[in-house]
Design a protein around this motif. Sequence first.
Motif, PDB file in Angstrom:
ATOM      1  N   GLU A 150     -20.578 -30.809  60.944  1.00 18.69           N
ATOM      2  CA  GLU A 150     -21.405 -31.892  61.467  1.00 18.69           C
ATOM      3  C   GLU A 150     -21.086 -32.211  62.921  1.00 18.69           C
ATOM      4  OE1 GLU A 150     -19.558 -31.938  58.655  1.00 18.69           O
ATOM      5  OE2 GLU A 150     -20.187 -33.595  57.342  1.00 18.69           O
ATOM      6  N   GLN A 215     -19.116 -27.132  54.655  1.00 16.94           N
ATOM      7  CA  GLN A 215     -19.017 -28.332  55.484  1.00 16.94           C
ATOM      8  C   GLN A 215     -17.772 -28.325  56.349  1.00 16.94           C
ATOM      9  OE1 GLN A 215     -19.209 -31.932  53.184  1.00 16.94           O
ATOM     10  NE2 GLN A 215     -19.586 -33.232  54.958  1.00 16.94           N
ATOM     11  N   LEU A 231     -23.337 -28.482  52.757  1.00 18.40           N
ATOM     12  CA  LEU A 231     -24.519 -29.180  53.237  1.00 18.40           C
ATOM     13  C   LEU A 231     -25.759 -28.413  52.798  1.00 18.40           C
ATOM     14  CD1 LEU A 231     -23.526 -30.224  56.874  1.00 18.40           C
ATOM     15  CD2 LEU A 231     -23.331 -31.556  54.770  1.00 18.40           C
ATOM     16  N   SER A 237     -31.903 -30.942  52.632  1.00 21.16           N
ATOM     17  CA  SER A 237     -31.513 -32.322  52.346  1.00 21.16           C
ATOM     18  C   SER A 237     -31.634 -33.159  53.611  1.00 21.16           C
ATOM     19  CB  SER A 237     -30.072 -32.380  51.826  1.00 21.16           C
ATOM     20  OG  SER A 237     -29.606 -33.718  51.766  1.00 21.16           O
ATOM     21  N   ASP A 240     -28.308 -34.909  54.376  1.00 18.34           N
ATOM     22  CA  ASP A 240     -27.307 -34.040  55.001  1.00 18.34           C
ATOM     23  C   ASP A 240     -27.640 -33.791  56.463  1.00 18.34           C
ATOM     24  OD1 ASP A 240     -25.861 -33.900  52.699  1.00 18.34           O
ATOM     25  OD2 ASP A 240     -26.519 -31.888  52.138  1.00 18.34           O
ATOM     26  N   LYS A 243     -26.429 -36.278  58.988  1.00 15.32           N
ATOM     27  CA  LYS A 243     -25.001 -36.255  59.306  1.00 15.32           C
ATOM     28  C   LYS A 243     -24.699 -35.385  60.527  1.00 15.32           C
ATOM     29  CE  LYS A 243     -23.780 -36.588  54.381  1.00 15.32           C
ATOM     30  NZ  LYS A 243     -23.109 -35.878  53.258  1.00 15.32           N
TER      31      LYS A 243
END
Length: 367
Positions: A150, A215, A231, A237, A240, A243
């Motif tokens: 992320e 992730q 993720l 998603s 997700d 993020k």
Amino acid sequence: MLKTGNIHQGRDYSILWIIHFIRTVLVTLLLYYIPTFVACTPMEPEKDEIPETMESSPSEEKAFPVRLTLSEPSGTLQTRCLDIFIFNDDEERKIDSYKRIENYRGSFLFTASRTGKKILVILANSSEKPYSWENVHSWSCLERTLFQIEKENPTCPVMVAIKRWDNNTFTYLNAVLSPLMSKIKLSKIDCTIQTGKYAGKKLQDIRCYLTNVCQQYPAVQNRPFKSSSYLNSGRWSEEDMKKMTFPSLLYKKIAEETEDTEYNLYCYPNLIEETGIGRPFTRLVIEGRLGETTYYYPINLDMESWHQTDGRPALFKGVGQGLEYEFQIQITRPGVLDPDTVISAKDLGIRLNIRPWDEKEKEIIDF
């Protein structure tokens, strides 16, 4: 009285002479030893010349400088900061020295390492702000340090270089930085359906994205890392994607005219010995609409990949580290209705080329 007085006066002179003599000796000794005391007092090391964290060692143990030639991947990748670790290459693998370099521009830098077998680890872009590594006392501590997808930046991703050598003299080393992530490049895609009732029609509202993306990932490891969180698990998603600092790492919208356009996605390594519950392959998904129906083309990234396991090369399947997977895809028929259902290879025309991220012109660091 005079005699008595003379006697007392003589005693006073004797005492004064003794005090003067003792004082002279003390001053002489003090002046003689001051240089020795000063010479044995440790001086504060200069930040750019001596490792910032070097354990105390016997005075007879010698340290040698290391001259490092650092190679970086080509293209638009940037190196903003470096964290340089040197570990002892023995059973305990304790840290020998550490240095952080801010605003790296390929300048000459200096440090040293003690004698013996060593492991050099260079991390690039580990953090936009100075990161505290004070708890990294050994190689095993660095193994437990995980980076998050992320927080990755596609222009200055986290990169790593690892080198082993026996430090017993002035040494020249070459280290190659490699991103932790790999690049999934879609260099060509033809979305014209060739069979069935949709023959001659093109997919609409096309996008590509990655699912089952690891992730977290460590900078160093002895065996392929087993991720415990993903993720876009099984499908796209929205939560997700929120993020992500840079959502474009995992997602791209594809233009209708795709002949001369390439799309780059990025993910952490995901190497698997055996697939099973909780251990899915990372997937490249092409999504598009024909009429009112949305179709998916999920492609398992299950290519064979070599990985060092306990010092020995072993064969795994999945996405490796610091590689570029270039896809050319021709869609010939409608896809599947579930993004978690892998499409058959016969339903797609796929050409795949796997190679490392190229190196650009070498830069030299002395340290």
